[in-house]
Enzyme design. Structure first.
Site, short mmCIF file in Angstrom:
data_model
loop_
_atom_site.label_atom_id
_atom_site.label_comp_id
_atom_site.label_asym_id
_atom_site.label_seq_id
_atom_site.Cartn_x
_atom_site.Cartn_y
_atom_site.Cartn_z
N ARG A 70 -3.66 -10.08 5.03
CA ARG A 70 -4.23 -10.06 3.68
C ARG A 70 -3.15 -9.50 2.75
O ARG A 70 -2.74 -8.34 2.87
CB ARG A 70 -5.48 -9.18 3.64
CG ARG A 70 -6.18 -9.14 2.29
CD ARG A 70 -7.42 -8.25 2.35
NE ARG A 70 -8.10 -8.20 1.06
CZ ARG A 70 -7.81 -7.36 0.06
NH1 ARG A 70 -6.82 -6.48 0.24
NH2 ARG A 70 -8.48 -7.39 -1.06
N LYS B 24 0.82 -1.21 0.00
CA LYS B 24 0.00 0.00 0.00
C LYS B 24 0.86 1.26 0.00
O LYS B 24 2.06 1.24 0.26
CB LYS B 24 -0.95 -0.01 1.20
CG LYS B 24 -2.11 -0.98 1.01
CD LYS B 24 -3.14 -0.86 2.11
CE LYS B 24 -4.37 -1.72 1.80
NZ LYS B 24 -5.37 -1.67 2.88
#
Length: 276
Positions: free
Chosen positions: A255, A221
């Site tokens: 995740r 991210k």
């Protein structure tokens, strides 16, 4: 600390890995990468062989300012892929990344096991009743607004307290409907500035008071690649570092895009715990 996935009890006292399968053309990291059935099956097989307990399939990109996708298009992308995966890998525990109750219902009917909702039911009033009816595990994430508006909603009185209050309210609503197996996701990158993401990670252990399994999704991210002035494609090392910290602070599900490396993080943390 278990969840019931279609009759299979998954023990989350030991952390597990959730592999990401993006079925969107515009995801921030791997959008459009899996364009045909062969590529999708190869990717799923690779993640399962690397140690993924769950595969999380999403057909609606939730990156900031992502284009809207109609419910019909989301279903068109999702349902055939569920059928495809379960035909070739019938034991796969599929999580469906959607905030729409109809997509959730049709996906579970097609054989998926878990609903992963970025809005915790706030973007579809029928989501919580639908999950309650389906009797499946539910991942609820912290977010404000929508993917298009969330980055304009980062003003908090106290970030951690506000997140805990948010989950207390959403958990009460879910429990009132009889939803039992709930996982919380604090939503790294969703309605949070770069620095707020690190404040959240630094205080992640405080979310243990909610007494629900904690999912951490930091994989590749912007909180990593913007901080390091690199690209998402170069952010695997940073992902492993932050996954390790998340595990130390209580995360039970990672995740990730890169399953093998996340499994290695878990194994090394477990080795430390055995020695302590």
């Amino acid at each position: 600390m278990t969840i019931n996935c279609k009759g299979n009890l998954i023990d989350l006292s030991a952390p597990k890995v959730m592999g990401i399968l993006n079925l969107t053309p515009d995801s921030f990291y791997d959008g459009g990468k899996h364009k045909n059935e062969k590529d999708i099956l190869n990717h799923v097989e690779h993640m399962l062989n690397a140690g993924a307990t769950f595969i999380d399939a999403g057909a609606y990109s939730s990156r900031p300012n992502a284009d809207d996708v109609s419910e019909a298009e989301e279903l068109h992308r999702m349902i055939p892929i569920i059928d495809l995966i379960l035909k070739h890998f019938p034991e796969t525990i599929l999580s469906i990344d959607t905030f729409r109750s109809r997509v959730a219902e049709k996906s579970i009917e097609a054989g998926a096991s878990i609903i992963n909702d970025i809005s915790a039911g706030n973007l579809d009033k029928n989501m919580l009743p639908t999950v309650a009816k389906l009797k499946v595990p539910y991942i609820m994430m912290h977010m404000r607004g929508t993917p298009k508006t969330m980055q304009q909603q980062t003003n908090y009185g106290n970030l951690i307290k506000d997140i805990i209050f948010y989950f207390s309210e959403r958990l009460a609503a879910a429990k009132a409907l009889g939803i039992k197996d709930i996982i919380i996701d604090p939503g790294f990158g969703f309605a949070k500035t770069l620095e707020q993401n690190y404040t959240l990670l630094n205080n992640l252990e405080l979310l243990k008071m909610i007494d629900k399994p904690l999912l951490a999704g930091v994989s590749r991210k912007s909180m990593i690649y913007k901080k390091l002035d690199i690209t998402a494609q170069e952010a695997l090392n940073g992902t492993s570092v932050l996954n390790t910290i998340a595990l130390q602070k209580g995360a039970k599900i990672l995740r990730v895009h890169d399953v093998k490396e996340a499994v290695e993080c878990i194994k090394l943390i477990e080795a430390l715990e055995v020695r302590s």
